[in-house]
Design a protein around this motif. Structure first.
Motif, mmCIF file in Angstrom:
data_model
loop_
_atom_site.group_PDB
_atom_site.id
_atom_site.type_symbol
_atom_site.label_atom_id
_atom_site.label_comp_id
_atom_site.label_asym_id
_atom_site.label_seq_id
_atom_site.Cartn_x
_atom_site.Cartn_y
_atom_site.Cartn_z
ATOM 1 N N ASN A 51 0.838 -1.234 -0.045
ATOM 2 C CA ASN A 51 0.091 -0.043 -0.057
ATOM 3 C C ASN A 51 0.864 1.221 0.013
ATOM 4 O O ASN A 51 2.055 1.361 0.464
ATOM 5 C CB ASN A 51 -0.833 -0.096 1.112
ATOM 6 N N SER A 52 0.307 2.365 -0.798
ATOM 7 C CA SER A 52 1.265 3.565 -0.756
ATOM 8 C C SER A 52 0.229 4.666 -0.797
ATOM 9 O O SER A 52 -0.917 4.347 -1.287
ATOM 10 C CB SER A 52 2.039 3.652 -2.217
ATOM 11 N N LEU A 53 0.873 5.955 -0.666
ATOM 12 C CA LEU A 53 0.248 7.261 -0.630
ATOM 13 C C LEU A 53 0.919 8.297 -1.159
ATOM 14 O O LEU A 53 2.093 8.507 -0.814
ATOM 15 C CB LEU A 53 -0.446 7.568 0.677
ATOM 16 N N TRP A 73 -4.383 8.230 4.679
ATOM 17 C CA TRP A 73 -3.699 6.797 4.955
ATOM 18 C C TRP A 73 -4.617 6.186 6.158
ATOM 19 O O TRP A 73 -5.019 4.974 6.163
ATOM 20 C CB TRP A 73 -2.371 7.017 5.391
ATOM 21 N N SER A 74 -5.011 6.941 7.144
ATOM 22 C CA SER A 74 -5.839 6.133 8.165
ATOM 23 C C SER A 74 -7.213 5.920 7.628
ATOM 24 O O SER A 74 -7.960 4.914 8.408
ATOM 25 C CB SER A 74 -6.136 7.643 9.153
ATOM 26 N N CYS A 75 -7.748 6.465 6.544
ATOM 27 C CA CYS A 75 -9.057 6.020 6.072
ATOM 28 C C CYS A 75 -8.805 4.537 5.447
ATOM 29 O O CYS A 75 -9.705 3.762 5.659
ATOM 30 C CB CYS A 75 -9.210 6.910 4.945
ATOM 31 N N LEU A 76 -7.573 4.454 4.966
ATOM 32 C CA LEU A 76 -7.259 2.953 4.387
ATOM 33 C C LEU A 76 -7.294 1.968 5.408
ATOM 34 O O LEU A 76 -7.622 0.954 5.390
ATOM 35 C CB LEU A 76 -5.954 3.089 3.590
ATOM 36 N N LEU A 77 -6.591 2.289 6.707
ATOM 37 C CA LEU A 77 -6.552 1.449 7.793
ATOM 38 C C LEU A 77 -7.797 1.292 8.459
ATOM 39 O O LEU A 77 -8.110 -0.264 8.448
ATOM 40 C CB LEU A 77 -5.569 2.014 8.816
ATOM 41 N N ILE A 78 -8.649 2.118 8.444
ATOM 42 C CA ILE A 78 -9.921 1.902 8.864
ATOM 43 C C ILE A 78 -11.069 0.986 7.786
ATOM 44 O O ILE A 78 -11.614 -0.038 8.326
ATOM 45 C CB ILE A 78 -10.666 3.127 9.494
ATOM 46 N N GLN A 88 -13.994 -10.037 4.427
ATOM 47 C CA GLN A 88 -13.588 -9.623 3.013
ATOM 48 C C GLN A 88 -11.905 -9.602 2.991
ATOM 49 O O GLN A 88 -11.187 -9.038 3.986
ATOM 50 C CB GLN A 88 -14.049 -8.577 2.130
ATOM 51 N N SER A 89 -11.267 -9.754 1.887
ATOM 52 C CA SER A 89 -9.766 -9.797 1.779
ATOM 53 C C SER A 89 -9.310 -8.547 1.285
ATOM 54 O O SER A 89 -9.519 -8.283 0.248
ATOM 55 C CB SER A 89 -9.164 -11.189 1.147
ATOM 56 N N PRO A 90 -8.629 -7.478 2.034
ATOM 57 C CA PRO A 90 -7.979 -6.312 1.452
ATOM 58 C C PRO A 90 -7.063 -6.671 0.328
ATOM 59 O O PRO A 90 -6.347 -7.838 0.326
ATOM 60 C CB PRO A 90 -7.477 -5.689 2.533
ATOM 61 N N VAL A 91 -7.126 -5.913 -0.482
ATOM 62 C CA VAL A 91 -5.898 -5.924 -1.849
ATOM 63 C C VAL A 91 -5.025 -4.939 -1.433
ATOM 64 O O VAL A 91 -5.229 -3.577 -1.005
ATOM 65 C CB VAL A 91 -6.527 -6.153 -3.139
ATOM 66 N N PHE A 92 -3.779 -4.809 -2.092
ATOM 67 C CA PHE A 92 -2.594 -3.534 -2.059
ATOM 68 C C PHE A 92 -3.339 -2.736 -2.934
ATOM 69 O O PHE A 92 -3.724 -2.980 -4.092
ATOM 70 C CB PHE A 92 -1.378 -4.004 -2.439
ATOM 71 N N VAL A 93 -3.242 -1.177 -2.437
ATOM 72 C CA VAL A 93 -3.643 -0.338 -3.358
ATOM 73 C C VAL A 93 -2.793 0.743 -3.245
ATOM 74 O O VAL A 93 -1.978 1.039 -2.430
ATOM 75 C CB VAL A 93 -5.126 0.334 -2.907
ATOM 76 N N ALA A 94 -2.577 1.595 -4.330
ATOM 77 C CA ALA A 94 -1.707 2.715 -4.421
ATOM 78 C C ALA A 94 -2.973 4.098 -4.464
ATOM 79 O O ALA A 94 -3.779 4.090 -5.155
ATOM 80 C CB ALA A 94 -1.027 2.868 -5.442
ATOM 81 N N LEU A 95 -2.872 4.799 -3.163
ATOM 82 C CA LEU A 95 -3.515 5.980 -3.258
ATOM 83 C C LEU A 95 -3.129 7.230 -3.530
ATOM 84 O O LEU A 95 -1.818 7.570 -3.311
ATOM 85 C CB LEU A 95 -4.197 6.201 -1.694
ATOM 86 N N THR A 96 -3.679 8.124 -4.315
ATOM 87 C CA THR A 96 -3.386 9.558 -4.568
ATOM 88 C C THR A 96 -4.306 10.400 -3.855
ATOM 89 O O THR A 96 -5.528 10.302 -4.188
ATOM 90 C CB THR A 96 -3.247 9.696 -6.081
ATOM 91 N N CYS A 112 -13.454 16.430 3.203
ATOM 92 C CA CYS A 112 -13.276 16.305 1.560
ATOM 93 C C CYS A 112 -12.436 14.963 1.445
ATOM 94 O O CYS A 112 -12.727 14.198 0.837
ATOM 95 C CB CYS A 112 -12.772 17.516 1.039
ATOM 96 N N SER A 113 -11.153 15.031 2.490
ATOM 97 C CA SER A 113 -10.300 14.009 2.336
ATOM 98 C C SER A 113 -10.753 12.847 2.761
ATOM 99 O O SER A 113 -10.680 11.553 2.140
ATOM 100 C CB SER A 113 -9.072 14.477 2.922
ATOM 101 N N VAL A 114 -11.383 12.912 3.810
ATOM 102 C CA VAL A 114 -12.027 11.545 4.384
ATOM 103 C C VAL A 114 -13.100 10.898 3.518
ATOM 104 O O VAL A 114 -12.982 9.732 3.242
ATOM 105 C CB VAL A 114 -12.610 11.822 5.592
#
Length: 323
Positions: A51-53, A73-78, A88-96, A112-114
């Motif tokens: 995972n990346s941001l 990044w906190s949104c991805l974790l939650i 459900q199984s999380p997959v790796f994602v690249a966030l921008t 807005c970000s959340v």
């Protein structure tokens, strides 16, 4: 289509928290009439790596440099945490994150970000994994994130940002928010002066106790406004758009606000108030001509740095949108 070649981008719009009369319980999504994207965009792309941001945009430099300190990044974790709870199984994602919204502006910048992040993740999984969370479940996640940022759960920015329109927060954890009829023919001039006011600082100046007369005024104004919305009584609605809870104590935090409020009110604005915890000022107008006139005046008289801006807006009835 392979999941590893896919990406989803979601835009989440600015919002007016409190709307003067509804401290922590009213919020209105707005959009500039010239098509400017006033809000944030988050893109979720599948990746085989970790995972990346990545953060970019006009206001990216105002955000923490470490990804662990970024709310996206906190949104991805939650979100991943909730995925596991849902088996459900999380997959790796690249966030921008494309940060188009100034931090500490009173326009729902963190919301807005959340919202953009969580809706983008939800849309990504819906399209490519066949799983998505229900709206009220996702809305609860946005509330949890807002609590992490400001110290208490309040939905007056995230609900309109996510769902669009004029939202009333209700004390039902399954419903959370109800859409009110808004005044879609009105124009909302949003003037951000280019300075920052932290939500926490703006909340800290508020008293811990209020007089009985203030409580009565607050309840009467809010109830009258909601009733007027349902009856589409514009003059009644904006006649009671008075903030007895926060504005009297926050005015000193906002240079030029009182003078601007007095001028615009005298010139015939339907209402003038502080957007969220400030420093953005909002002004409600009956016509585009009046709104453009006030926008020019605010450009000259309310802005204080080169980062400041003024937008003539209307109600955004859509909310978070896939681009």
């Amino acid at each position: 289509m392979s999941i590893h070649n896919t990406s989803i981008s979601v835009f989440a719009p600015a919002s007016i928290g409190n709307l003067s009369v509804g401290f922590d319980v009213l919020g209105l999504a707005v959009k500039p009439i010239d098509g400017t994207l006033l809000g944030d965009v988050v893109t979720v792309s599948a990746t085989t790596a970790a995972n990346s941001l990545t953060v970019k945009g006009e206001f990216a430099a105002k955000l923490p440099s470490k990804k662990e300190d970024n709310i996206v990044w906190s949104c991805l974790l939650i979100f991943n945490e909730q995925l596991l709870k849902a088996e459900q199984s999380p997959v790796f994602v690249a966030l921008t994150l494309d940060k188009k919204m100034p931090v500490g502006s009173g326009l729902g910048s963190s919301a807005c970000s959340v919202v953009a992040a969580l809706v983008a993740l939800n849309t990504f999984y819906a399209k490519y994994q066949g799983f998505s969370f229900a709206k009220n479940v996702l809305l609860k996640m946005t509330g949890q994130m807002e609590a992490k940022i400001s110290g208490s759960i309040h939905y007056d920015n995230v609900a309109p940002c996510y769902l669009g329109g004029l939202q009333l927060m209700v004390p039902d954890e399954n419903v959370i928010s109800r859409l009110l009829p808004s005044f879609d023919d009105c124009f909302y001039v949003m003037a951000y002066p280019g300075i920052s006011v932290s939500t926490k600082a703006a909340r800290d100046v508020l008293p811990t106790e209020y007089s009985r007369s203030d409580l009565i005024s607050f309840g009467q104004n809010l109830a009258t406004f909601v009733d007027a919305c349902h009856r589409q009584d514009k003059s009644q609605a904006f006649a009671v758009l008075t903030d007895v809870v926060a504005e009297p104590y926050r005015t000193d935090l906002l240079p030029r606000y009182q003078a601007s409020r007095d001028y615009l009110t005298a010139q015939g604005a339907l209402a003038v108030g502080i957007s969220g915890s400030g420093p953005t000022l909002f002004c409600v107008c009956d016509s585009e001509q009046q709104a453009q006139k006030f926008a020019l005046w605010l450009q000259d008289n309310y802005l204080q740095t080169a980062l400041g801006f003024v937008h003539v807006c209307k109600v955004d009835n859509v909310g978070a949108t896939e681009l």
